[in-house]
Scaffold this active site. Structure first.
Site, short mmCIF file in Angstrom:
data_model
loop_
_atom_site.label_atom_id
_atom_site.label_comp_id
_atom_site.label_asym_id
_atom_site.label_seq_id
_atom_site.Cartn_x
_atom_site.Cartn_y
_atom_site.Cartn_z
N SER A 1 -46.78 -28.77 42.44
CA SER A 1 -46.54 -28.66 43.88
C SER A 1 -45.37 -27.75 44.23
CB SER A 1 -46.30 -30.05 44.48
OG SER A 1 -47.50 -30.80 44.45
N GLU B 1 0.80 -1.23 0.00
CA GLU B 1 0.00 0.00 0.00
C GLU B 1 0.84 1.28 0.00
OE1 GLU B 1 -3.31 0.32 -0.27
OE2 GLU B 1 -3.55 -1.87 -0.44
#
Length: 744
Positions: free
Chosen positions: A434, A85
């Site tokens: 229960s 780059e």
């Protein structure tokens, strides 16, 4: 003479042009954005969710980006980007005169717009401040900004910004995200060839990448490797080894340390409700309360026990209707006594040949299809024009483990398969059976009864004012014990006693108490069936309710986040926090429900359920600090166990989504799973029992007819004056208690 005039004209023109450019630059600089913000840059970073020991379990966002410091990016990877780059990155002042001259010459000779002149600094300027439009004005601004950036930022800072910002395809922004997406690796694990591959992505990230076009991507990778060798970043040997390396890139997505989708999705939804859409880009990090070891072991235990259940019930085989295959569709499953899935687009195997299979569909069509392994009578289903075997529905399970004193959720599991489509721990409302009774008994104690109160366990008949609607409830074993004390009624889970207790308390008062326990009144029947647990709740609600008994009568509100951090690692405090289904992100104040004395009595009572009641199997843990209550609903469609010690509460539910019977009780299915999970979790932890309040006394009381115990010591809350009106006799008080002469 003419030559000197021409030269003077040229020099004057150049001077004027330069002057104009300088003036334009000075004017433009005034309107360009300040580069100061680069020192405190906020990247678009997704929401990341971790366990309390920092294992990644979730990520949400449109972009994948994991900002990293330059010192944590391998030097070889930095050099790969510089080689392709901007080879003179460390020498130029932000713009590269050589590159600009080359691009200018290219424009003059080809007539095309400026190409290939951008330095890394210019790309930083464009990525952070400008658009990607290829115009002269943008390029001019880019050059000016690059010079400005170089004046305020070091080369290292600029390179770090670039490597964290650059788009590299497949929603990956920055090198760390790209490493994860393409190779499923951290930056330090990348090979030289993989680094060069990542460095080749900026040119055309959506087209020339190793997933979209592997051949072109490798070609560019090799170009970068050659440039790295030219610039002496790598040796010739490293170059040749790297270009020979095959590439194994594929889309990895977010790499999680382990899968806990119900946890991560719960956090995701809570974050979205409290912070909105910014959670997808502002880099929030949530450190959850989840203990990864407990979460993993709990998931494994649930899967193991459900697989064993399926094997014992023969649910792990294809559905086979045997001789019923000749009947019409609506009679096919008449004698099937197993939990069927939702059956659509189905057929039955009528005949098998070596190369073909004859089937009859649910519309009475007879078809010959390619041979499918299976037996005559097997049920098939059509999925995308392919016939596959249909299997019986399998049970689901949900679990929540909470820390009693804080409400922190330590484990949350919403399904057996650990999928994230439906979280049964927070979203599924099932009859609680229960497991409701401890809430009822606690209200009874708060209403003046004691554990020694005597209630008749006898048949109960009610017509509710309508002779045609007679209600004849019974105990689960269809037997009756007659007058019995509350303690024994709970231990033996007597339904008829519960009905009479609710009748004594009153339904409106019980509904009010249910709301304070965190259960939803609209999910409860407003009649005496409430006492049998016909109301509905989810697993997390029940877990929160039970923390009351180990937390001095205060219910801990469930929460799931230890810390919420912004992108800079600063902790965030939520104002006016919003919840979902009673679940919060951060810790909330506990809610007083019952007196500390009542909570202690209930904890002791639940311990007795384990010692000699319906939860005796939990005694195998050899922990006297364990208490809890089983729950099995009508026709065995839901099985529960809610258990606790002084520090933790854990609730588990097992059942079929489509309400089929499990054909077993909670103590044979839900409880064994709970036992295994808690054995692993508590094995290295000390015993934990709440301290006995000063007002709790122990008195020796008489036996009742049919009572299995002749005499025993019972606990009483001496601040409850109503217990003196009860029908029982004091035989002997313990030596260390306050003098009380008689219990009526």
């Amino acid at each position: 003479m003419k030559i000197s005039k021409l030269l003077s004209f040229i020099l004057t023109s150049i001077t004027l042009i330069l002057g104009v450019l300088i003036l334009c630059a000075i004017y433009t600089l005034k309107f360009l954005p300040s580069t100061d913000q680069l020192t405190n840059i906020d990247y678009k970073v997704p929401l990341r969710i971790y366990t309390q020991d920092h294992q990644l379990i979730g990520q949400y966002g449109e972009q994948f980006r994991y900002p990293v410091k330059l010192e944590n990016i391998p030097l070889m990877l930095q050099n790969a980007y510089i080689a392709i780059e901007d080879q003179r990155f460390y020498q130029h002042p932000g713009i590269d005169p050589v590159g600009l001259a080359r691009a200018g010459l290219s424009f003059l000779t080809t007539g095309k717009k400026l190409q290939g002149a951008s330095t890394i600094t210019m790309q930083v300027a464009r990525n952070f401040f400008l658009s990607n439009q290829k115009t002269w004005s943008r390029k001019f601004n880019e050059i000016l900004l690059a010079i400005k950036i170089e004046a305020t930022q070091s080369k290292q800072q600029i390179l770090e910004l670039y490597l964290n910002k650059i788009y590299l395809g497949n929603r990956a922004y920055g090198v760390a995200a790209a490493s994860d997406i393409y190779y499923g690796k951290s930056l330090s694990e990348l090979t030289l060839a993989e680094m060069a591959m990542l460095a080749g992505l900026p040119k055309s990230p959506s087209q020339i990448n190793p997933i979209q076009d592997p051949d072109k991507a490798i070609e560019r990778r090799n170009l970068i490797l050659s440039k790295m060798q030219e610039n002496n970043y790598i040796t010739e040997q490293q170059y040749h080894e790297a270009i020979e390396e095959p590439d194994h890139a594929f889309y990895h997505g977010a790499q999680l340390d382990f899968n806990a989708p119900h946890v991560s999705e719960t956090v995701h939804q809570l974050m979205l409700k409290n912070f909105g859409q910014q959670i997808y880009s502002q880099g929030f990090t949530v450190i959850t309360t989840i203990n990864s070891d407990l979460q993993k072991s709990a998931q494994e235990s649930i899967q193991k026990h459900i697989n064993l259940y399926e094997k014992n019930m023969m649910l792990n085989k294809p559905i086979n209707i045997k001789n019923e295959r000749h009947l019409s569709f609506d009679q096919w499953f008449f004698n099937e006594n197993k939990p069927l899935p939702k059956l659509t687009n189905i057929a039955v195997i009528m005949n098998q040949q070596s190369q073909s299979t004859m089937i009859k569909t649910d519309t009475d069509q007879w078809l010959t299809i390619d041979h499918i392994d299976g037996e005559v009578g097997d049920i098939l289903t059509s999925k995308e024009n392919l016939w596959e075997h249909e299997y019986y529905q399998t049970p689901q399970a949900a679990l929540t483990v909470m820390e009693n004193h804080s409400g922190a959720i330590l484990a949350l599991i919403g399904s057996v398969e650990n999928d994230q489509h439906f979280n049964r721990a927070t979203q599924s409302y099932r009859q609680i059976g229960s497991t409701f009774k401890p809430l009822l008994y606690a209200t009874a104690l708060s209403s003046g009864l004691s554990l020694a109160s005597v209630i008749n366990d006898a048949p109960y008949i009610s017509n509710g004012g309508d002779a045609d609607l007679i209600w004849r409830p019974s105990n689960y074993d269809a037997t009756y014990a007659g007058p019995m004390r509350l303690r024994d009624a709970m231990v033996n889970s007597k339904n008829l006693v519960s009905i009479r207790i609710l009748d004594f308390i009153g339904i409106p008062k019980m509904i009010d108490e249910i709301t304070r326990y965190g259960l939803l009144p609209e999910k409860m029947p407003h009649d005496l069936t409430l006492s049998l647990g016909t109301g509905q709740a989810n697993v997390t609600e029940m877990t929160s309710a039970y923390t009351t008994f180990a937390n001095k009568g205060k219910r801990s509100v469930p929460f799931i986040a230890l810390k919420i951090l912004d992108q800079k690692g600063q902790q965030i405090t939520i104002q006016d926090e919003k919840s979902i289904d009673g679940l919060y992100l951060t810790q909330q104040k506990s809610i007083p429900i019952i007196h500390e004395n009542t909570a202690y009595l209930m904890f002791n009572l639940l311990q007795d359920v384990v010692k000699r009641g319906t939860a005796q199997k939990a005694k195998i843990l050899n922990r006297p600090d364990i208490g809890g209550k089983t729950g099995t609903t009508s026709s065995h469609k839901d099985t529960w166990f809610c258990g606790l010690n002084g520090d933790y509460t854990a609730s588990i539910w097992v059942g079929f989504d489509q309400l089929y019977s499990l054909k077993t009780y909670a103590n044979s299915l839900a409880l064994p799973i709970w036992i295994e999970i808690m054995r692993n979790w508590l094995k290295d932890k000390p015993l934990s029992i709440p301290n006995k309040p000063d007002d709790i006394i122990s008195l020796k009381i008489s036996a009742l007819p049919k009572n299995e115990r002749a005499q025993y010591f019972e606990l009483f809350d001496q601040t409850n004056l109503n217990f003196k009106n009860e029908q029982s006799s004091l035989i002997e008080k313990s030596s260390d208690q306050l003098p009380i002469s008689q219990i009526f």
